[in-house]
Design an enzyme around this catalytic site. Structure first.
Site, PDB file in Angstrom:
ATOM      1  N   CYS A   2      23.285  51.844  31.810  1.00 48.21           N
ATOM      2  CA  CYS A   2      24.142  50.876  32.477  1.00 48.21           C
ATOM      3  C   CYS A   2      23.693  50.702  33.923  1.00 48.21           C
ATOM      4  O   CYS A   2      23.368  51.676  34.597  1.00 48.21           O
ATOM      5  CB  CYS A   2      25.614  51.260  32.494  1.00 48.21           C
ATOM      6  N   ARG A  27      17.897  50.084  32.504  1.00 51.66           N
ATOM      7  CA  ARG A  27      18.988  51.062  32.372  1.00 51.66           C
ATOM      8  C   ARG A  27      19.869  50.793  31.151  1.00 51.66           C
ATOM      9  O   ARG A  27      20.782  51.569  30.854  1.00 51.66           O
ATOM     10  CB  ARG A  27      19.861  51.045  33.632  1.00 51.66           C
ATOM     11  N   TRP A  74      24.606  49.788  28.481  1.00 44.73           N
ATOM     12  CA  TRP A  74      24.072  50.610  27.398  1.00 44.73           C
ATOM     13  C   TRP A  74      25.303  51.217  26.758  1.00 44.73           C
ATOM     14  O   TRP A  74      25.967  52.067  27.344  1.00 44.73           O
ATOM     15  CB  TRP A  74      23.146  51.682  27.964  1.00 44.73           C
ATOM     16  N   ASN A 100      29.572  52.552  35.114  1.00 44.97           N
ATOM     17  CA  ASN A 100      28.462  53.268  34.484  1.00 44.97           C
ATOM     18  C   ASN A 100      28.934  54.724  34.349  1.00 44.97           C
ATOM     19  O   ASN A 100      29.278  55.341  35.352  1.00 44.97           O
ATOM     20  CB  ASN A 100      27.245  53.143  35.406  1.00 44.97           C
ATOM     21  N   GLY A 101      28.988  55.225  33.121  1.00 45.83           N
ATOM     22  CA  GLY A 101      29.441  56.608  32.926  1.00 45.83           C
ATOM     23  C   GLY A 101      30.365  56.688  31.734  1.00 45.83           C
ATOM     24  O   GLY A 101      30.416  55.763  30.907  1.00 45.83           O
ATOM     25  N   GLU A 497       4.588  64.624  22.540  1.00 48.42           N
ATOM     26  CA  GLU A 497       4.734  63.473  23.428  1.00 48.42           C
ATOM     27  C   GLU A 497       4.166  62.203  22.783  1.00 48.42           C
ATOM     28  O   GLU A 497       4.758  61.131  22.883  1.00 48.42           O
ATOM     29  CB  GLU A 497       4.050  63.766  24.772  1.00 48.42           C
ATOM     30  N   LYS A 501       6.218  58.797  21.995  1.00 45.73           N
ATOM     31  CA  LYS A 501       5.820  57.469  22.470  1.00 45.73           C
ATOM     32  C   LYS A 501       5.809  56.494  21.293  1.00 45.73           C
ATOM     33  O   LYS A 501       6.297  55.382  21.401  1.00 45.73           O
ATOM     34  CB  LYS A 501       4.414  57.478  23.109  1.00 45.73           C
ATOM     35  N   GLU A 504       9.400  55.714  20.133  1.00 49.32           N
ATOM     36  CA  GLU A 504      10.157  54.934  21.111  1.00 49.32           C
ATOM     37  C   GLU A 504       9.811  53.453  21.074  1.00 49.32           C
ATOM     38  O   GLU A 504      10.688  52.608  21.145  1.00 49.32           O
ATOM     39  CB  GLU A 504       9.875  55.448  22.537  1.00 49.32           C
ATOM     40  N   HIS A 520       2.254  75.001   6.299  1.00 55.71           N
ATOM     41  CA  HIS A 520       3.540  75.637   6.008  1.00 55.71           C
ATOM     42  C   HIS A 520       4.611  74.608   5.652  1.00 55.71           C
ATOM     43  O   HIS A 520       5.787  74.802   5.971  1.00 55.71           O
ATOM     44  CB  HIS A 520       3.983  76.495   7.196  1.00 55.71           C
ATOM     45  N   LYS A 620      16.217  53.902  30.105  1.00 58.60           N
ATOM     46  CA  LYS A 620      15.257  54.737  30.833  1.00 58.60           C
ATOM     47  C   LYS A 620      15.913  55.990  31.388  1.00 58.60           C
ATOM     48  O   LYS A 620      15.338  57.072  31.374  1.00 58.60           O
ATOM     49  CB  LYS A 620      14.632  53.931  31.971  1.00 58.60           C
TER      50      LYS A 620
HETATM   51  C1  G6P Z   1      15.440  59.067  28.434  1.00 61.36           C
HETATM   52  C2  G6P Z   1      14.206  58.205  28.364  1.00 61.36           C
HETATM   53  C3  G6P Z   1      12.983  59.091  28.157  1.00 61.36           C
HETATM   54  C4  G6P Z   1      12.901  60.140  29.263  1.00 61.36           C
HETATM   55  C5  G6P Z   1      14.179  60.975  29.313  1.00 61.36           C
HETATM   56  C6  G6P Z   1      14.203  61.890  30.529  1.00 61.36           C
HETATM   57  O1  G6P Z   1      15.709  59.608  27.194  1.00 61.36           O
HETATM   58  O2  G6P Z   1      14.307  57.254  27.324  1.00 61.36           O
HETATM   59  O3  G6P Z   1      11.824  58.283  28.205  1.00 61.36           O
HETATM   60  O4  G6P Z   1      11.800  60.968  29.037  1.00 61.36           O
HETATM   61  O5  G6P Z   1      15.303  60.108  29.417  1.00 61.36           O
HETATM   62  O6  G6P Z   1      14.234  61.112  31.693  1.00 61.36           O
HETATM   63  P1  G6P Z   1      14.031  61.699  33.142  1.00 61.36           P
HETATM   64  O7  G6P Z   1      14.323  60.570  34.076  1.00 61.36           O
HETATM   65  O8  G6P Z   1      15.016  62.823  33.276  1.00 61.36           O
HETATM   66  O9  G6P Z   1      12.629  62.180  33.241  1.00 61.36           O
END
Ligand code: G6P
Length: 625
Positions: A2, A27, A74, A100-101, A497, A501, A504, A520, A620
């Site tokens: 948000c 956001r 969001w 936001n919250g 990671e 990616k 996502e 396994h 994000k």
């Molecule tokens: C969200 C984002 C991720 C990010 C994570 C941690 O889930 O979608 O891409 O890695 O937050 O974010 P930060 O700002 O704490 O690194």
């Protein structure tokens, strides 16, 4: 998670709010709305969908006025609908609020308001409760009686916001306007970020300075429990409990140009290509050839304190935790300090045994992730020294930690984190080098590591030149329904990671595993239409990785391998596609091996027509638990 933008000034508020919302779209992008006030009342436009849809709505019926608030959502409570889009209103329809919250006790507050006949709710959100509560308190208090003189409307609204927030359990960043009070808005925060932008005859509120940096670079980063009353040419910050609050006007360190896409089609690609610089900036001034070590003054620790560290916990979420997992390998290998990487969301609620000299690192690009902030606070509450590794220097985690290391990676706008990951790994390498040199690492070991680090920006340039050939590989596998990623040792977290990616931004099913775990259970998944990506540089476990690849090949699974220059020959007949990166030390290789996989996910997502910078359901910065 948000985004909020508010404006009070002499210009038309609509274009400023819309521009700010576009900057904050990372956001959240489930719905959006504005409430703009003019002499006639509040004009509201809101709808489910992206900011572009709100912009269309505003173009059809342009709202006019010099102050107002806006929001990009969001969703947490309530579906993605027009009614649930912010702003929300009180019973009079004159008070508008964006939030936001999460208001955790909204149900109890709502029942009370309904029971007292004070509110008809039109949405399913927790936010609407707050709008009604503030509105009710404003309408019923401070008007004066025989004993007390009436307060000004502005003071009454501030008092109503304060009284309402005192009843709230949960987190909030809010902005409020009232159509009876011209050129005035109120902001408040607890747990969700809020910045006051200080302009000339105009002031702003925003969840993040990027929304307002085109208008002013003077900002006050509000603290939890601050309430700010904002007018055109003045503002007043007080605390939730009443009384004044300390604040400082700081200069924003980047400009509006820094947050543009430049010539790139997406922020994500721009940020991937920024890595030679962001990696250089993460180590700038922090390498000492003389001491063959790293210099990290921001840790605020003496050499004796650093030497006395007996255990390290690295915590974070998503990509930041994956960097932390590489840190676990790095610190244990270089410094022999027992280290554990732990999900922030688990760590904060778990009773992890911690010995006296445990050092905790909270890693977060945004510095606002609620789970990471919760972990930091829990660690501090228990009295452990807690350090931050953040990109956003004004963030809550950066401010609340006992010290730390800034990433200096520049704004990261693409929802999928890329350059922040490599910066975090560089910083953790510096931490490992520093701790290692305080223990058993020789000057020769230290020099070798420094040399490898200094070579990285040039080597990353080499990797980026592979973008087109990686695109061709991505196209080849565009019809796959999912993918598996494998790596060992330092490159196991790279597998995690790379899978993250892919998930996502392509929405394909993907998993990361240690290569040897294949046999396994995971091997049951191997089939001709499920590609496996191996991260296998020419390190101490290269031949072991080769064995695991053979096991996949024997079951007709296609293989893509990220390896070191000069290894392609050894992979002939095993890997279907080979991507080679420059050679470096084993424990530094993740910084090079992850980049082709960022590019792979990017090109595959573009090929599949996905919205790379704003993937489905994500945000994000996740400022709720
Ligand atoms: C969200 C984002 C991720 C990010 C994570 C941690 O889930 O979608 O891409 O890695 O937050 O974010 P930060 O700002 O704490 O690194």
């Amino acid at each position: 998670m948000c985004g909020i933008v508010g404006y009070v000034g002499r210009s038309e508020a609509a274009p400023i709010l819309l521009d700010g919302l576009r900057r904050l779209e990372y956001r959240g992008y489930d719905s959006a709305g504005v409430a703009i006030v003019n002499g006639k009342g509040v004009e509201t436009r809101k709808c489910a969908g992206r900011i572009a849809e709100l912009a269309n709505l505003m173009a059809e019926q342009p709202p006019s006025g010099n102050y107002g608030i806006s929001h990009t959502r969001w969703a947490t409570h309530g579906k993605v609908t027009d009614d649930n889009a912010h702003p929300h209103f009180d019973a009079s329809g004159k008070l508008a609020l964006v939030h936001n919250g999460v208001i955790e006790n909204y149900q109890a507050l709502k029942e009370e308001l309904i029971r007292d006949g004070d509110a008809d709710f039109v949405s399913d959100t927790d936010t609407e409760v707050l709008a009604h509560l503030i509105g009710k308190l404003y309408d019923t208090s401070g008007r004066g009686n025989g004993n007390t003189p009436p307060q000004s409307e502005k003071s009454r609204l501030v008092a109503a916001v304060r009284a309402a927030l005192q009843q709230v359990i949960g987190t909030y960043g809010i902005a409020v306007v009232h159509s009876d009070i011209p050129d005035f808005m109120i902001g408040a925060r607890r747990g969700s970020p809020l910045v006051l932008g200080v302009g000339k005859e105009e002031n702003f509120l925003a969840s993040d300075v990027s929304a307002i940096v085109a208008y002013t670079r003077d900002a006050v980063y509000l603290n939890d429990f601050d309430i700010v009353a904002v007018e055109r040419d003045r503002f007043e910050i007080s605390s939730l409990a009443g009384g004044g609050a300390d604040y400082r006007v700081s200069k924003v360190e980047f400009t509006a140009e820094d947050i543009g896409k430049g010539d790139f089609p997406h922020y994500m690609l721009k940020e991937i290509f920024e890595q030679p610089n962001s990696v250089r900036d993460a180590m700038r001034g922090r390498l000492s050839s003389e001491e063959c070590s790293a210099k990290l003054g921001g840790l605020n620790m003496t050499p004796a304190e650093l030497r006395d560290v007996e255990r390290i916990v690295v915590t974070g979420c998503g990509t930041a935790l994956h960097a932390g997992r590489i840190g676990e390998y790095l610190i244990e290998q270089l410094a022999q300090v027992p280290t554990e990487a732990e999900f922030a969301s688990e760590f904060r609620h778990r009773n992890t045994p911690m010995i006296g000299n445990t050092l905790v690192f909270a890693i977060s690009q945004s510095g606002e992730t609620a789970d990471t902030l919760g972990a930091l606070r829990e660690s501090k509450r228990k009295g452990y020294r807690t350090l931050g590794i953040c990109n956003n220097v004004a963030s809550t985690i950066a401010r609340e930690s006992d010290g730390g290391v800034y990433m200096h990676a520049g704004p990261e706008i693409g929802v999928a984190a890329t350059k922040s990951f490599t910066s975090q790994v560089v910083i953790l390498t510096l931490v490992a080098l520093l701790l290692g040199r305080m223990r058993h690492l020789s000057t020769a070991d230290g020099s070798e590591i420094i040399e490898a680090l200094e070579a990285l920006p040039g080597q990353i340039e080499q990797v980026l030149k592979l973008s087109d050939s990686i695109k061709a590989v991505a196209k080849k596998y565009a019809s796959a329904n999912g993918m598996l990623f494998f790596g060992r040792q330092h490159n196991y977290p790279v597998a995690l990671e790379a899978a993250l990616k892919l998930k996502e931004i392509t929405y394909l099913f993907a998993e990361g595993h240690p290569s040897a775990e294949l046999k396994h259970g995971i091997i049951a998944l191997i089939r001709p239409d499920l590609p496996s990506v191996f991260i296998a540089p020419d390190d101490a476990v290269f031949s072991k990785n080769l064995n695991n690849m053979e096991q996949v090949k024997a079951r007709k699974g296609p293989i893509i391998c990220v390896t070191s220059d000069g290894c392609a020959e050894k992979l002939k007949g095993i890997a279907d596609d080979v991507i080679s990166v420059p050679r470096t030390l084993d424990f530094i290789s993740p910084i090079l091996t992850v980049i082709p996989l960022q590019l792979f996910a990017y090109h595959l997502a573009v090929e599949l027509g996905r919205d790379v910078d704003k993937p489905r359901n994500l945000a994000k910065s996740v400022t709720v638990e």
